[in-house]
Scaffold this motif. Structure first.
Motif, mmCIF file in Angstrom:
data_model
loop_
_atom_site.group_PDB
_atom_site.id
_atom_site.type_symbol
_atom_site.label_atom_id
_atom_site.label_comp_id
_atom_site.label_asym_id
_atom_site.label_seq_id
_atom_site.Cartn_x
_atom_site.Cartn_y
_atom_site.Cartn_z
ATOM 1 N N LYS A 122 31.145 85.178 65.631
ATOM 2 C CA LYS A 122 29.996 85.633 64.840
ATOM 3 C C LYS A 122 29.956 84.903 63.496
ATOM 4 O O LYS A 122 28.892 84.445 63.062
ATOM 5 C CB LYS A 122 30.076 87.148 64.602
ATOM 6 N N ALA A 123 31.101 84.790 62.846
ATOM 7 C CA ALA A 123 31.159 84.109 61.554
ATOM 8 C C ALA A 123 30.808 82.627 61.697
ATOM 9 O O ALA A 123 30.158 82.055 60.809
ATOM 10 C CB ALA A 123 32.555 84.268 60.941
ATOM 11 N N LEU A 124 31.218 82.016 62.790
ATOM 12 C CA LEU A 124 30.868 80.614 63.022
ATOM 13 C C LEU A 124 29.358 80.464 63.148
ATOM 14 O O LEU A 124 28.758 79.570 62.537
ATOM 15 C CB LEU A 124 31.575 80.090 64.279
ATOM 16 N N LYS A 125 28.730 81.348 63.894
ATOM 17 C CA LYS A 125 27.276 81.256 64.066
ATOM 18 C C LYS A 125 26.535 81.542 62.766
ATOM 19 O O LYS A 125 25.484 80.949 62.491
ATOM 20 C CB LYS A 125 26.799 82.215 65.154
ATOM 21 N N GLU A 126 27.080 82.415 61.947
ATOM 22 C CA GLU A 126 26.409 82.792 60.700
ATOM 23 C C GLU A 126 26.809 81.904 59.521
ATOM 24 O O GLU A 126 26.243 82.019 58.440
ATOM 25 C CB GLU A 126 26.724 84.257 60.377
ATOM 26 N N GLY A 127 27.768 81.011 59.743
ATOM 27 C CA GLY A 127 28.285 80.191 58.653
ATOM 28 C C GLY A 127 27.551 78.878 58.468
ATOM 29 O O GLY A 127 26.634 78.524 59.207
ATOM 30 N N THR A 128 28.006 78.143 57.472
ATOM 31 C CA THR A 128 27.360 76.881 57.120
ATOM 32 C C THR A 128 27.596 75.784 58.155
ATOM 33 O O THR A 128 26.774 74.874 58.278
ATOM 34 C CB THR A 128 27.862 76.389 55.748
ATOM 35 N N GLU A 129 28.680 75.845 58.899
ATOM 36 C CA GLU A 129 28.962 74.816 59.895
ATOM 37 C C GLU A 129 27.987 74.861 61.068
ATOM 38 O O GLU A 129 27.795 73.857 61.769
ATOM 39 C CB GLU A 129 30.401 74.924 60.410
ATOM 40 N N TRP A 130 27.357 76.018 61.279
ATOM 41 C CA TRP A 130 26.461 76.182 62.419
ATOM 42 C C TRP A 130 25.425 75.059 62.485
ATOM 43 O O TRP A 130 25.169 74.499 63.552
ATOM 44 C CB TRP A 130 25.768 77.544 62.352
ATOM 45 N N ALA A 131 24.827 74.720 61.361
ATOM 46 C CA ALA A 131 23.767 73.708 61.328
ATOM 47 C C ALA A 131 24.286 72.313 61.687
ATOM 48 O O ALA A 131 23.507 71.451 62.094
ATOM 49 C CB ALA A 131 23.112 73.688 59.949
ATOM 50 N N THR A 132 25.585 72.095 61.564
ATOM 51 C CA THR A 132 26.146 70.777 61.862
ATOM 52 C C THR A 132 26.598 70.651 63.318
ATOM 53 O O THR A 132 26.919 69.549 63.754
ATOM 54 C CB THR A 132 27.348 70.474 60.944
ATOM 55 N N LEU A 133 26.613 71.749 64.045
ATOM 56 C CA LEU A 133 27.026 71.704 65.443
ATOM 57 C C LEU A 133 25.913 71.113 66.303
ATOM 58 O O LEU A 133 24.728 71.331 66.048
ATOM 59 C CB LEU A 133 27.377 73.104 65.952
ATOM 60 N N SER A 134 26.316 70.396 67.333
ATOM 61 C CA SER A 134 25.344 69.846 68.277
ATOM 62 C C SER A 134 24.717 70.987 69.066
ATOM 63 O O SER A 134 25.279 72.101 69.126
ATOM 64 C CB SER A 134 26.035 68.864 69.225
ATOM 65 N N ARG A 139 25.388 76.089 71.963
ATOM 66 C CA ARG A 139 25.263 76.831 73.227
ATOM 67 C C ARG A 139 26.602 77.443 73.630
ATOM 68 O O ARG A 139 26.654 78.577 74.108
ATOM 69 C CB ARG A 139 24.753 75.898 74.323
ATOM 70 N N VAL A 140 27.683 76.707 73.421
ATOM 71 C CA VAL A 140 29.014 77.240 73.729
ATOM 72 C C VAL A 140 29.270 78.494 72.901
ATOM 73 O O VAL A 140 29.723 79.522 73.417
ATOM 74 C CB VAL A 140 30.106 76.174 73.485
ATOM 75 N N VAL A 141 28.983 78.430 71.602
ATOM 76 C CA VAL A 141 29.203 79.574 70.713
ATOM 77 C C VAL A 141 28.326 80.747 71.139
ATOM 78 O O VAL A 141 28.794 81.895 71.218
ATOM 79 C CB VAL A 141 28.961 79.185 69.238
ATOM 80 N N GLU A 142 27.057 80.476 71.421
ATOM 81 C CA GLU A 142 26.154 81.544 71.844
ATOM 82 C C GLU A 142 26.609 82.178 73.162
ATOM 83 O O GLU A 142 26.538 83.402 73.323
ATOM 84 C CB GLU A 142 24.727 81.006 71.983
ATOM 85 N N ASN A 143 27.082 81.355 74.076
ATOM 86 C CA ASN A 143 27.578 81.908 75.352
ATOM 87 C C ASN A 143 28.833 82.750 75.152
ATOM 88 O O ASN A 143 28.997 83.780 75.817
ATOM 89 C CB ASN A 143 27.851 80.774 76.357
ATOM 90 N N GLU A 144 29.717 82.319 74.267
ATOM 91 C CA GLU A 144 30.902 83.126 73.974
ATOM 92 C C GLU A 144 30.505 84.476 73.397
ATOM 93 O O GLU A 144 31.030 85.515 73.803
ATOM 94 C CB GLU A 144 31.843 82.387 72.997
ATOM 95 N N LEU A 145 29.573 84.458 72.456
ATOM 96 C CA LEU A 145 29.106 85.726 71.859
ATOM 97 C C LEU A 145 28.462 86.615 72.928
ATOM 98 O O LEU A 145 28.728 87.826 72.971
ATOM 99 C CB LEU A 145 28.132 85.451 70.710
ATOM 100 N N ARG A 146 27.657 86.019 73.789
ATOM 101 C CA ARG A 146 27.028 86.783 74.877
ATOM 102 C C ARG A 146 28.088 87.410 75.764
ATOM 103 O O ARG A 146 28.026 88.586 76.126
ATOM 104 C CB ARG A 146 26.127 85.851 75.686
ATOM 105 N N ASP A 147 29.112 86.608 76.105
ATOM 106 C CA ASP A 147 30.162 87.116 76.994
ATOM 107 C C ASP A 147 30.975 88.232 76.347
ATOM 108 O O ASP A 147 31.399 89.169 77.031
ATOM 109 C CB ASP A 147 31.075 85.969 77.439
ATOM 110 N N PHE A 148 31.192 88.141 75.038
ATOM 111 C CA PHE A 148 31.901 89.232 74.351
ATOM 112 C C PHE A 148 31.088 90.524 74.438
ATOM 113 O O PHE A 148 31.646 91.588 74.653
ATOM 114 C CB PHE A 148 32.148 88.885 72.875
#
Length: 151
Positions: A122-134, A139-148
Motif C-alpha cells: 500500500k505504501a509503495l502504491k501511495e508513495g513517490t516511487e509509484w510514478a517511476t514504476l513501469s 500491475r504487479v503491485v496492484e495484483n499483489e494488493l488485490r490478492d491480499f
C-alpha cells in the motif's frame, strides 16, 4: 514436522534440494531428501520473511525484489518435488510430500496474509516511487494488493 534447526541440520551437506542449480537435479533427488530438504528451505524462507516484515522498505528494490526471491526459491524447490511426484510417484514420495505439506501451506498462508507486506505494498502504491514504476511493475503491485484483499 516443523521448520526447525534439526531439519536444517539433517538437510545440510548432500541434499540436492538445498542448492538448486539452473537445471533441477531430478535424477538425484530421492524421497529421503524431500522432508529434510523442504523443511530446511521452508525454515530459511520463514527467516527471510521475518527479516522482510521487520524491515519493510516500500520500494520496488526494498519490497518486491526480496519477496520475489523468496517466492522463486520456494517455487524452484517445491517445483522439483511436485514434478517428481507427478512422474516418479511412489509410496515413499507421497509420504514425504504429505509430511511437509502442512509447513508448505503455512508459508503460503503467511505470505498471503502478512499485514506488514500488505502495508508495504500500500505504501509503495501511495508513495513517490509509484510514478517511476513501469506499467508492468505497477500491475504487479496492484495484483499483489488485490490478492491480499481477496486472498
Amino acid at each position: 514436522m516443523q521448520c526447525n534447526a534439526e531439519a536444517m541440520n539433517a538437510a545440510s551437506g548432500i541434499n540436492p534440494l538445498m542448492e538448486v542449480p539452473n537445471f533441477p537435479p531430478y535424477d538425484v533427488v530421492t524421497p529421503e531428501h524431500v522432508a529434510p530438504g523442504m523443511l530446511a528451505v521452508l525454515a530459511e524462507l520463514h527467516v527471510a520473511v521475518d527479516e522482510l516484515e521487520k524491515n519493510i522498505v516500500p520500494t520496488w528494490q526494498g519490497l518486491v525484489d526480496p519477496l520475489e526471491r523468496i517466492g522463486d526459491r520456494h517455487s524452484r524447490t517445491w517445483g522439483i518435488v511436485s514434478h517428481l511426484k507427478g512422474v516418479r510417484d511412489s509410496d515413499a514420495l507421497r509420504a514425504a510430500v504429505e509430511a511437509v505439506q502442512p509447513e508448505n501451506v503455512k508459508l503460503g498462508l503467511r505470505l498471503s496474509q502478512s499485514k506488514p507486506l500488505y502495508e508495504g505494498f500500500k505504501a509503495l502504491k501511495e508513495g513517490t516511487e509509484w510514478a517511476t514504476l513501469s506499467p508492468g511493475q505497477q500491475r504487479v503491485v496492484e495484483n499483489e494488493l488485490r490478492d491480499f484483499v481477496l486472498g
